[in-house]
Enzyme design. Structure first.
Site, PDB file in Angstrom:
ATOM      1  N   CYS B  30      18.934   2.905 -14.025  1.00 50.42           N
ATOM      2  CA  CYS B  30      20.067   2.368 -14.730  1.00 50.42           C
ATOM      3  C   CYS B  30      21.227   2.010 -13.862  1.00 50.42           C
ATOM      4  O   CYS B  30      21.265   2.252 -12.681  1.00 50.42           O
ATOM      5  CB  CYS B  30      20.563   3.422 -15.710  1.00 50.42           C
ATOM      6  SG  CYS B  30      19.424   4.756 -15.929  1.00 50.42           S
ATOM      7  N   ASN B 253      21.610   8.114 -13.060  1.00 51.17           N
ATOM      8  CA  ASN B 253      20.761   7.037 -12.577  1.00 51.17           C
ATOM      9  C   ASN B 253      19.856   7.664 -11.533  1.00 51.17           C
ATOM     10  O   ASN B 253      20.305   8.087 -10.485  1.00 51.17           O
ATOM     11  CB  ASN B 253      21.620   5.944 -11.933  1.00 51.17           C
ATOM     12  CG  ASN B 253      20.773   4.907 -11.217  1.00 51.17           C
ATOM     13  OD1 ASN B 253      19.548   4.845 -11.394  1.00 51.17           O
ATOM     14  ND2 ASN B 253      21.414   4.097 -10.393  1.00 51.17           N
ATOM     15  N   GLY B 254      18.587   7.745 -11.867  1.00 51.59           N
ATOM     16  CA  GLY B 254      17.677   8.360 -10.911  1.00 51.59           C
ATOM     17  C   GLY B 254      16.488   8.938 -11.619  1.00 51.59           C
ATOM     18  O   GLY B 254      16.133   8.503 -12.710  1.00 51.59           O
ATOM     19  N   MET B 498     -11.183   3.320   6.004  1.00 51.47           N
ATOM     20  CA  MET B 498     -11.960   2.835   4.872  1.00 51.47           C
ATOM     21  C   MET B 498     -11.686   3.749   3.677  1.00 51.47           C
ATOM     22  O   MET B 498     -10.921   4.689   3.767  1.00 51.47           O
ATOM     23  CB  MET B 498     -13.452   2.757   5.181  1.00 51.47           C
ATOM     24  CG  MET B 498     -13.809   1.914   6.406  1.00 51.47           C
ATOM     25  SD  MET B 498     -13.174   0.222   6.391  1.00 51.47           S
ATOM     26  CE  MET B 498     -14.236  -0.550   5.174  1.00 51.47           C
ATOM     27  N   GLU B 920       0.163  -7.030   5.179  1.00 48.19           N
ATOM     28  CA  GLU B 920       1.509  -6.959   5.739  1.00 48.19           C
ATOM     29  C   GLU B 920       1.416  -7.198   7.229  1.00 48.19           C
ATOM     30  O   GLU B 920       0.559  -6.658   7.894  1.00 48.19           O
ATOM     31  CB  GLU B 920       2.180  -5.622   5.436  1.00 48.19           C
ATOM     32  CG  GLU B 920       1.601  -4.424   6.133  1.00 48.19           C
ATOM     33  CD  GLU B 920       2.496  -3.194   6.004  1.00 48.19           C
ATOM     34  OE1 GLU B 920       3.705  -3.335   6.190  1.00 48.19           O
ATOM     35  OE2 GLU B 920       1.967  -2.122   5.721  1.00 48.19           O
ATOM     36  N   LYS B 971      -3.453   5.387   0.772  1.00 52.66           N
ATOM     37  CA  LYS B 971      -2.349   6.238   1.210  1.00 52.66           C
ATOM     38  C   LYS B 971      -1.078   5.904   0.454  1.00 52.66           C
ATOM     39  O   LYS B 971      -0.070   5.529   1.050  1.00 52.66           O
ATOM     40  CB  LYS B 971      -2.129   6.120   2.714  1.00 52.66           C
ATOM     41  CG  LYS B 971      -2.094   4.691   3.227  1.00 52.66           C
ATOM     42  CD  LYS B 971      -1.703   4.649   4.701  1.00 52.66           C
ATOM     43  CE  LYS B 971      -1.849   3.247   5.217  1.00 52.66           C
ATOM     44  NZ  LYS B 971      -1.543   3.083   6.604  1.00 52.66           N
ATOM     45  N   CYS B1136     -19.285  -5.542   8.793  1.00 50.71           N
ATOM     46  CA  CYS B1136     -18.870  -4.130   8.830  1.00 50.71           C
ATOM     47  C   CYS B1136     -20.046  -3.253   8.401  1.00 50.71           C
ATOM     48  O   CYS B1136     -20.756  -3.571   7.459  1.00 50.71           O
ATOM     49  CB  CYS B1136     -17.691  -3.921   7.879  1.00 50.71           C
ATOM     50  SG  CYS B1136     -17.340  -2.196   7.523  1.00 50.71           S
ATOM     51  N   CYS B1142     -11.838   2.056  12.100  1.00 49.43           N
ATOM     52  CA  CYS B1142     -10.773   1.050  12.135  1.00 49.43           C
ATOM     53  C   CYS B1142      -9.540   1.586  12.831  1.00 49.43           C
ATOM     54  O   CYS B1142      -8.865   0.872  13.562  1.00 49.43           O
ATOM     55  CB  CYS B1142     -10.384   0.632  10.730  1.00 49.43           C
ATOM     56  SG  CYS B1142     -11.739   0.509   9.585  1.00 49.43           S
ATOM     57  N   CYS B1147     -14.014  -1.165  16.655  1.00 46.15           N
ATOM     58  CA  CYS B1147     -15.054  -1.638  15.764  1.00 46.15           C
ATOM     59  C   CYS B1147     -16.127  -2.375  16.561  1.00 46.15           C
ATOM     60  O   CYS B1147     -15.860  -3.419  17.145  1.00 46.15           O
ATOM     61  CB  CYS B1147     -14.416  -2.566  14.753  1.00 46.15           C
ATOM     62  SG  CYS B1147     -15.561  -3.245  13.582  1.00 46.15           S
TER      63      CYS B1147
END
Lengths: 479, 1518
Positions: B30, B253-254, B498, B920, B971, B1136, B1142, B1147
């Protein structure tokens, strides 16, 4: 692994063989055991794969990445423990296994696989040298008695497992010494018989009883067998040879490979062979029919006996030297195998069909052959066609038939009355139990002619089932 | 705030719990704040200003599918006596003088009869409590403008007035009495507050509707010295009237992450409650925490109770939300003593929080220790304070501003309206800290474990048969090799790669550890995870053992506790405790062994026995209870430690005895971090893992573990210490994943979801834990224990008695089954490489038919064609090409996989009409151009993750989809790290960083701490590239559905629900195995929740996580997905073979490596991938044809076509119940159950459209453009859309410097200058909010206060938090102070600022920053590159700098030139007096300028090669 990239730095290196000129003169093992540090280096190439295909490819499921790593790190004792956990006879498979594992090694996809078989051998021989392989009798006895009939690899593995579970195991062997096909079917230059003796000695000290020269069914009544033992495991192999029924088969000088090899092995072991039955290649022109391992053992034996020349022929065409598309990694491919015996001389011919043995005075003198074309019919079945105009003869005064074995010998089986499968092998269910109460079967006897490592696997699995059968539960591994 | 459990009697507006939807998991977040007259002057103007500020926070609130229904808004003010007096006169109510009556707003049923009953109840209770009900007044409301949903649930609103009898003194005593009345009356109706001091007007409204809805608020007689405000953003669309805020004392707020634990501990403590103030009224107000409230409501409940029992309001706030005091060198001893003393009384309520609070006289605000919510304030010269989540909510002329400030992490801001002054944080806290001699009390009463005498009765235990004990506790060789070895060897966390392809524990035919039936929860979106390494200063594992006392009192005895710094006890620690005899301390050991031969019943009996013994021990005065499983042998088996721990913990909570003793676990069982986390999560105070220690010693003896000490004693103590360090490190990571900072709060907080446990078991031992598919109970657990025990004591010879190999992490044929095994991998590769349909069939059969190795929830299902539908011919089913459009490949960064693999996927997906994902880590712009021979290797989907590597405006502009990665299945809640040695030249180029320099991805997106922040980032990205759809990647866990609802309300176009079993390039093993749940649960929950909320129509759903076959796709569709992601399968097709290397860059098939040599081995081909996807699509078609479905769209959400396949169940899985997954919510026909409407992104009338219009000459002809605009805080993301236009035309190159120059006057909204392209300069005269210059890509941002400002710019805040986040290039000149996390993850921008908050330059990898003033704490944490110059005026900078990765260096000539250039430019652009001052004296000042230089960066610049083991070699990213 300490350095996971070692496979990039170290290349595959197999152990050397003794020089041909030297080795053809004796029956000692042709392979040279390589030094431990070399094995450790080769072991370090192992990548410790998340999915170890080698472990999958191995019929006994050896924990290959584990012991490669342990050996590499110098933890030999743990390595041998790990090795023994799945394999009762690593000193045998380490010498003789065609190493299915190496064909499924991940490194083999785009590089040379690990020398897994030799690493196995290095570990077990190291352990024997260090005196670590000691009798280890079971802590408790169950009071149950099991008879294992046949002392080949399946029988030995089965007996060892059952003994570990605390059962009183008696191994029956028709021959004068235990080992089955290992002892008399395989030439000493590939497997020195002291290797078998060393293991048998330990088994005996662990409490396994070996009754040799006892042909169960003949020397030992089946009724007694059933009375004396709580369970019986049939592991007598598949010894009935495939014959080549063509004109001239009755000629002298045409032998079955197993008859030839057994006799040669007995000679090497120092036994006296009556001259009448002697099969000797010395100075003779030898033709070996059959391109498999047994055939190559015959080639090696013939050379050692001083054959004038040795020719090996095979009906099927020459297999490829490397994988083809229809047999991709990680499957075990049918590849051209060039054994140590082939390096010792002789010729090999492929796609040759023998039409007739021709003799003089009842003794074979030559073979009439023709080249064949192997195709497939519209249902995918193999079709063998003679190629017109390719007939030729091969001179021979000794022919060895190494065409494989088709089913077990009948004697004991019929006395016991166990059911057979359509191929003539003993039928057993998934628990290795035959149609007869308390009677189990394993190894070639059940699955038909196969590899030593499969025999060990069968023996172990059967032992698991037998233990469970006797005790209601089992702590023996199911694999 | 979050977490509501059941509907309340009067409304029931939240849908009932159904299917996987559970209203318990609603979250909200909020805008919060207050306006306050410091002098306490009451005025109507202050109320109006408060409401105006609320209206300006509108964009922080939200609306659902009904645009006119807000999520809630409200205002809390002082009792407007004049107004009430006037109104009551009209109603004929005789109102006594101010202070002698209490008033409250009551939400009553609309139904007259029911209402009467409620009113009667209120009257009766009031009178029973000895008070007089003076009368009722209807509160006038105008509901004409509110939404349908709000109107449908609108209560009848009345005010009640209650008089003070003479017997009750005015003030606190009267407040207490009113509280008792309210608490009793609450059973019948909701009362917003009942007080003689404050009153709250709130409702299910948008902030702009509040004033119109309550005409009262417009009456000029409604006066107050303050107005506390709140605008709510709820994840669901059924926010309720009563959950709107403010509550009685505060607005929040939280989100309280530790709520479950806080509730339980509070309940347990109540047994000891005694209060003189409440006397016999005490029992009427229990439980303190009202069930069914939100977390905010619950913390308000607790706050209220503690204040009314006599503690001052700020004192209570310090107890509930203590700042990070341990190891904080910035606060004094007295204050630490205060906190430590109170740590003995209660655990913190942990989680992000900005709380505005008041008791009617004091008005204040507090920020949590992490400062994860924004709070900006202005103090005017006229004595008005405006505090809010954003700056600029009220238009205050600059000359009137005295102070422009922000609330800092852990700080409190307090106004005493009676005294008429602001009390500084340090003054309040010093006052509280000295209110009692806490320091002396601690010294005299607190014991420390480290000080206890060495136990003279110390018993050396050794297992007689170690291997048997290990087996009995389920150890395998894998545990030794993969888990214990790295921990004990180097103190490292075991790492893997993996995903998880093994069976869920409940589906496995093998006995599994009880721990395996739990999955860790983690923060996503509504609260941020924290970084346990770089921000460890907020975290602690300190533990206080012993008996708690009455929470409502303060005595020296309260801190008679045993302080333990490390909750993982060594054997000696444990024996010290066992032998303790010290005042009240006494220890009881209770054995958890049972007779294995007596079977299941013995286990159950043992469980009851230990609970009884624990109760008896507490009665007998024991303060420590050791639950011990020492002594396992052939006869004795151990209860699973977790079972014992949970059972005793909950038994003691139920009997209100839990806080009277501590539970210590002495067990052979725990060895992995996840085990410890679970034990703590279910109440363990300390743990002694004795078998793990003994195993370590064995490993040293056996040379399985090499510790570089020849002395065996030293070696084993070193290894043990390493192991404990690794456990602690791992624990902090697990805590931080949920955003929890202290073990004290984590303990008992039950941050887990059970997967496969039945409800009776949960109720008995893990009460309150979510378990959605039922599963095994005590019987099966007993069976598992007995099986393990039997296997341990076999009597076999030693050579056959070795530990089992394992097989959980790597495939082993005698181990746990894996769906990726040699057969399935080989079959898949055959199929794809040879385009072999038969091989594909073999493959899909291996995966689909899990008979004998049941692995996945979908494996348990079968298709049940509806009887009405007939199969349709295959050629009537939509073609493969249509289905392929729904396929995507998973996000895998170039960095985690090789160039070959990355480009092969992109090329294939572009060819078949699907989408590949950049992952990413940026993308080489060369890939944006089509290939010469046709085709394209540009990733259609570009990911935006927390590291923001390579996220430039050009990157964003070249995407069809922008995906915000909130979490990753393998993860979730964790950051990542690409070690320097993996950052090659190429990778560094696409990531805009330096080769050889470590790159750290922070655990959270530092611009997403809450749901409204995510909405903001979605808005940012949509601005940057309006053509791209915006997607959000979430990971499956309980409550993901409600988060997804919030995300849908935040205008995401697509939501990806990732399974917890998905793959990774590198992750802690404990996360791969123990965090996140299968997508079947998360996807179905999301679909159901979105349908119930009528939000499903606005958003597409995608799922991924171990999808392999057409059957998987069809089931995913039936559970709600429209799109499908494949990652591992695609990698396998490309070669693979699951080496799971990895993370080792090793590899051997060239898929997951950056090694050039290995990269050459890559043999993947687009044809192979294409063949695979076609097979999958064809399988989908075949199934559809059988089910009589022609279009995949028609499958979406069709759970009625699925059922459980009872044929393949085993002894455990037959207990599983899938009905909640297969539930189909019933909704009216108009509610669409798949995506059919486009989101309205609100970009049709934004300021950037004007900017673009004005920039036409520049965009089209590179002509210079200059213009001026007004700006306000509602103008958000200014400059991003314009920058997108620049990038689309000119790519990375942008425009020549200074081509576009815009000047703005006013307060800029969030994300000002986001992704600003090269050639664009934006200048603000005024101030700016959070996220200024995020992702800046070459532009220039200038911010300075108005020339006539009434404050000193260099000492006042001018831009908000998290600024220049992930900037890749450009310049910034900020005249004034920035908030927390200035230049976080900056990788190339040059910036000047006059002061910064905490965590400045965190994770920076490049660029230069010059700070002309003070910094906050933890400067340069995780800074691996770039250079910061800090003008260290007070010579105290070093104490605020995190020296973990940086060193101070002397300035070089080049540095000096840069500094001078930056200073003169700063002066040129901002006319900064400070810059002038420094420039004028530069010769002298240079020596006080500290150069902060990352060690690794320096080395990289000098061209030295990196040593591989520098810093934390933990985890690379994926």
């Amino acid at each position: 692994m300490a350095d996971t990239k070692r496979f990039l730095k170290i290349k595959r290196e197999t152990a050397p063989y003794r020089a041909v000129c030297e080795r053809v003169k004796d029956y000692r093992e042709v392979a040279v055991l390589r030094p431990d540090d070399k094995s450790q280096e080769q072991g370090s190439r192992c990548m410790d794969c998340g999915v170890p295909f080698c472990h999958w490819g191995c019929p006994v499921g050896n924990y290959i990445p584990e012991w490669n790593d342990l050996m590499f790190r110098g933890q030999w004792k743990k390595a041998v423990e790990s090795l023994h956990a799945t394999n009762n006879l690593p000193e045998i498979t380490g010498r003789l296994c065609p190493a299915l594992c190496e064909f499924s090694c991940v490194l083999g996809i785009n590089d040379d696989p690990i020398t897994i078989r030799e690493n196995e051998l290095a570990i077990i021989e190291h352990a024997f040298r260090e005196g670590w392989i000691k009798p280890e009798p079971p802590k408790k006895r169950t009071g149950k008695k099991v008879a294992v009939i046949g002392s080949g690899p399946a029988g030995l593995a089965c007996a060892d497992q059952l003994n570990k579970a605390g059962h009183k195991v008696t191994v029956f062997e028709k021959d004068d010494k235990p080992g089955g096909i290992l002892r008399y079917g395989i030439p000493d230059f590939k497997l020195d018989k002291s290797v078998i003796d060393r293991r048998i000695k330990i088994y005996k000290k662990e409490g396994i009883e070996f009754r040799t020269s006892t042909d169960v069914g003949a020397d030992y009544k089946v009724s007694k067998l059933k009375k004396d033992f709580d369970a019986v495991c049939l592991t007598s192999g598949s010894r009935f040879p495939r014959d080549l029924k063509i004109p001239g088969r009755e000629l002298k000088g045409v032998y079955f490979a197993m008859d030839y090899l057994i006799q040669s092995n007995r000679k090497t072991a120092g036994q006296k062979i009556p001259p009448a039955g002697m099969i000797d290649a010395k100075g003779r022109k030898v033709v070996v029919i059959g391109g498999g391992d047994t055939g190559s053992d015959c080639v090696g034996t013939a050379h050692r006996q001083g054959a004038a020349c040795v020719v090996q022929i095979e009906l099927l065409p020459q297999p490829p030297e490397c994988r083809t598309k229809d047999c991709p990694w990680p499957r075990y491919p049918m590849l051209l195998k060039t054994s140590s015996s082939h390096h010792e001389g002789g010729e090999r011919h492929w796609a040759v069909s023998t039409k007739e043995f021709k003799g003089e005075k009842g003794v074979v003198k030559k073979l009439s052959c023709v080249k064949v074309d192997i195709g497939k019919d519209d249902k995918g079945r193999m079709l063998i066609k003679d190629i017109p105009g390719t007939a030729f003869d091969i001179e021979a005064d000794m022919v060895v038939l190494a065409l494989g074995f088709i089913y077990p010998e009948k004697g004991l089986i019929s006395q016991l009355g166990v059911e057979l499968d359509p191929r003539g092998n003993v039928r057993a269910d998934e628990h290795y139990l035959t149609s007869v109460k308390d009677v189990f079967a394993a190894g070639d006897m059940r699955r038909g002619q196969s590899l030593i490592v499969w025999a060990v696997s069968e023996g172990r699995r059967a032992a698991h089932s037998i233990d469970k059968y006797l005790m209601g539960s089992t702590r023996l591994p199911s694999l | 705030m979050a977490k509501k459990s059941t509907g309340r009697a009067y409304n029931g507006h939240l849908p009932a719990k159904q299917g996987l939807y559970d209203p318990q998991f609603e979250h909200d977040s909020c805008g919060v704040g207050f306006v306050c007259d410091i002098k306490g002057r009451k005025s109507h103007d202050t109320v109006l200003k408060g409401i105006l500020a609320l209206e300006h926070l509108m964009h922080r609130g939200a609306t659902g599918s009904d645009p006119d229904t807000g999520d809630g808004a409200g205002v809390l003010i002082q009792i407007p006596h004049g107004f009430f007096a006037k109104e009551c006169r009209k109603e004929g109510i005789g109102l006594p003088p101010e202070g002698d009556y209490g008033a409250g707003i009551v939400f009553l049923p609309v139904d007259g009869k029911k209402r009467k009953a409620c009113e009667d109840a209120v009257k009766r209770i009031t009178e029973e409590e000895g008070l007089a009900l003076l009368g009722w007044r209807d509160v006038p409301v105008d509901d004409s403008m509110i939404g349908k949903t709000a109107r449908d649930t609108e209560p009848f609103i009345r005010q009640v007035f209650i008089g003070r009898p003479g017997s009750v003194p005015a003030g606190l005593a009267f407040e207490r009495k009113l509280y008792v009345v309210r608490r009793r009356a609450e059973k019948d109706c909701y009362i917003t507050g009942l007080s003689s001091r404050t009153i709250c007007y709130k409702g299910l409204l948008k902030s702009t509707q509040l004033k119109g809805y309550f005409p009262d608020l417009n009456d000029e007689n409604v006066t107050s010295a303050f107005a506390l405000i709140h605008a709510r953003y709820s994840t669901n669309t059924f926010p309720t009237w009563d959950l709107s805020q403010p509550f009685r004392f505060m607005a929040h707020n939280g989100e309280i992450n530790t709520l479950r634990g806080n509730i339980n501990w509070m309940a347990a403590r109540q047994g000891l409650f005694k209060s003189g103030a409440f006397g016999s009224d005490m029992r009427k107000i229990l439980p303190v925490i009202v069930p069914g409230g939100s977390d905010s409501a619950m913390i308000d409940n607790t706050l209220e109770m503690l204040v009314l029992s006599g503690r001052p309001l700020p004192h209570v706030m310090m107890m509930l939300i203590p700042e990070a005091w341990q190891g904080n060198n910035q606060i004094d001893e007295d204050r630490k003593h205060f906190y430590e003393y109170h740590a003995c009384l209660m655990e913190p309520w942990d989680g992000p929080a900005a709380i505005a609070f008041t008791d009617g006289n004091l008005v204040g605000a507090i920020l949590d220790r992490n400062g994860l919510r924004p709070a900006r304030y202005v103090i005017t010269k006229g004595g008005l304070v405006v505090m809010a989540s954003e700056a600029g909510v009220l238009d205050i002329p600059a000359e009137e501003i005295a102070v422009n400030g922000r609330l800092q992490p852990g700080k409190m801001f307090l106004i005493d309206t009676v005294a008429g002054r602001i009390i500084e944080d340090s003054e309040i806290k010093a006052g509280m800290a000295s209110s009692q001699p806490y320091g002396r009390w601690l010294e005299e009463n607190m014991e420390k474990l480290s000080d206890l005498p060495f136990p003279h009765t110390y018993k050396v235990w050794h297992e007689k048969d170690l291997a048997a004990a290990q087996k009995a506790f389920g150890y395998s060789k894998e545990d030794l090799r993969r888990v214990i070895k790295p921990m004990a060897g180097d103190g490292n966390e075991p790492t893997g790669s993996m995903g998880d392809d093994t069976p869920l524990a409940v589906l496995s035919t093998r006995p599994r550890m009880l721990y395996d039936y739990f999955k860790q929860l983690f923060a996503q979106v509504t609260n941020p995870p924290i970084d346990p390494i770089r921000e460890e200063l907020v975290m602690t594992l300190n533990t206080y053992l012993g008996r708690e006392k009455n929470l409502l009192e303060e005595t020296p005895d309260h801190c008679h506790r045993l302080k333990v710094n490390n909750p993982i006890l060594t054997n000696i620690d444990l024996e010290k405790i066992r032998g303790i005899r010290n005042r009240t301390f006494k220890t009881k050991t209770i054995t958890t062994l049972f007779d294995a031969s007596k079977g299941k019943a013995a286990l159950k009996k043992a469980l009851d026995r230990i609970c009884k013994e624990a109760s008896a021990a507490i009665k007998a005065g024991y303060t420590f209870i050791i639950l011990s499983d020492r002594g396992v042998d052939e006869k004795h088996a151990a209860l699973p430690a977790l079972l014992a721990c949970g059972a005793v913990h909950h038994h003691l909570i139920r009997t209100q005895a839990r806080t009277r003793a501590s539970i210590i676990i002495e067990s052979g069982e725990p060895r992995e971090v996840a085990h410890f986390a679970l034990l703590f999560g279910y109440g363990a105070d300390c743990i002694n893992p004795y078998l793990a220690y003994e195993t370590i010693e064995q490993m040293i003896r056996d040379k399985d573990l090499i510790i570089a000490f020849p002395d065996p004693e030293l070696a084993s103590s070193t290894a043990r210490k390493n192991y404990i360090d690794a456990v602690n490190h791992g624990l902090l990571k697990i805590l931080s994943k949920m955003g929890i900072s202290t073990l004290q709060s984590y303990r008992g907080a039950q941050i887990f979801e059970a997967v496969g446990l039945d409800r009776h078991l949960i109720d008995k031992c893990f009460s309150g834990t979510v378990s959605r598919i039922e599963g095994i109970g005590l019987d099966e657990i007993a069976q598992e224990v007995i099986k393990r025990h039997a296997a341990a004591f076999t009597g076999l010879a030693a050579s056959q008695a070795a530990l089992p190999n394992g097989g959980l992490y790597q495939w082993r044929r005698d181990g746990e089954s894996h769906l990726w095994n040699p057969e399935s991998i080989a079959a898949l590769q055959d199929a794809a490489r040879n385009n072999d349909a038969a091989a594909y069939k073999r493959f899909s059969e291996l995966i689909n038919n899990q008979a004998g190795y049941l692995t996945t929830l979908r494996g348990m299902m079968k298709f049940t064609p509806s009887s009405a539908a007939r199969p349709v011919p295959l050629d009537e089913v939509e073609p493969v090409s249509e289905i392929l459009k729904r396929f995507v490949t998973g996000a895998m960064s170039f960095g985690s996989i090789s160039r070959g693999a990355h480009e092969t996927m992109a090329l294939t997906m572009n060819r078949i009409g699907g989408r590949s994902n950049s992952g990413e880590g940026g993308e080489d712009p060369a890939r944006y151009k089509p290939l010469p021979g046709g085709g394209s290797i540009r990733s259609a989907t570009k990911q935006v993750a927390s590291g923001r590597f390579g996220v430039t405006i050009n990157y964003l502009a070249n995407a069809d989809e922008l995906q915000i990665k909130i979490a990753q299945g393998a993860k979730p809640g964790e950051g990542g790290q690409l070690p320097g040695h993996k950052v090659s030249e190429t990778i560094a180029k696409v990531r805009h960083s330096t080769p050889g320099v470590t790159l750290i991805s922070p655990p959270p997106h530092h611009d997403i701490y809450s749901i409204e922040d995510l909405a903001q980032l979605i808005f940012d990205l949509k601005n940057a590239n309006p053509r791209a759809r915006i997607s959000v990647k979430l990971v499956s866990e309980i409550g993901v559905g409600t988060i997804a609802a919030g995300v849908a309300k935040g205008h995401a176009d697509m939501i990806l629900i990732s399974g917890g079993d998905g793959g990774t390039g590198a992750s802690p093993l404990s996360s791969i195995k123990h965090a996140g749940v299968p997508w079947e649960l998360g996807l179905s929950e999301t679909h159901q929740t979105l349908v119930l909320n009528d939000l499903r129509s606005r958003v597409r759903l995608q799922t991924d996580g171990q999808l392999r076959t057409g059957r998987d796709v069809v089931i995913a569709a039936m559970l709600g997905a429209e799109e499908f992601g494949f990652a591992t399968a695609a990698l396998i097709v490309m070669g693979c073979v699951m080496l799971r290397h990895c993370h080792l860059n090793n590899c051997s098939v060239g898929v997951a490596t950056q090694d050039e040599e290995l990269g050459k081995r890559f043999a993947g081909k687009t044809e192979h991938l294409e063949a695979y996807f076609r097979f999958v699509a064809e399988e989908v078609r075949t199934i559809m044809s059988g089910l009589g479905v022609r279009k995949l769209d028609e499958l979406v959400g069709r759970t009625e076509l699925l059922d459980i396949n009872t044929d393949i169940l085993n002894w455990k899985s037959r207990k599983v119940d899938l009905s909640r997954i297969l539930y189909k919510p019933e909704v009216p026909a108009h509610v669409k159950t798949r995506c059919s409407i486009k989101q309205d992104h609100g970009i049709d009338a934004i300021l950037d459209l004007k900017l673009i219009e004005a920039a036409k000459p520049a965009l089209e002809g590179k002509e210079r453009v200059k213009a001026s605009f007004d700006i306000s805080n509602t103008d958000r993301t200014v400059g991003a859309m314009l920058s997108g236009e620049v990038a689309r035309r000119y790519g990375d190159e942008g425009l020549p410097d200074g081509t576009v120059h815009y000047k703005f006057t006013g307060t800029a909204g969030q994300s000002f200058g986001a992704f600003l392209a090269k050639g664009v300069t934006l200048e603000v005269e005024g101030q700016a909010n959070d996220y200024v210059g995020k992702g800046m890509s070459g532009g220039r941002v200038i911010v300075y206060p108005p020339g006539h400002a009434g404050f000193e710019p260099s000492e006042n805040i001018i831009i908000g938090n998290t600024t220049f986040y992930g900037a890749t290039s450009g310049e910034a000149y900020i005249r004034g102070v920035a908030g927390e996390r200035f230049c976080i993850r900056n990788s190339g921008a040059y910036a000047v600022v006059e002061g910064v908050g905490d965590h400045g330059c965190e994770y920076m990898t490049g660029g230069r920053v010059f700070i002309l003033g003070k910094t906050g704490r933890n400067f340069a944490a995780g800074m691996s590159g770039g250079i910061a110059y800090v003008y260290d005026e007070d010579r105290n900078f070093r104490s605020r700098c995190n020296m973990g990765m940086v060193a101070f260096e002397p300035l070089t000539g080049e540095d000096k030139a840069v500094i001078e250039r930056l200073l003169s430019d700063h002066y040129k652009y901002t006319r900064s007096a400070k810059a002038k001052e420094v420039l004028d004296d530069i010769g002298n000042i240079l020596k006080h300028i500290v150069k902060v230089m990352p060690v690794e960066y320096k080395r990289a610049l000098e061209g030295r090669t990196m040593r591989k083991d520098v810093l934390f070699e933990e985890v690379s990213d994926g």
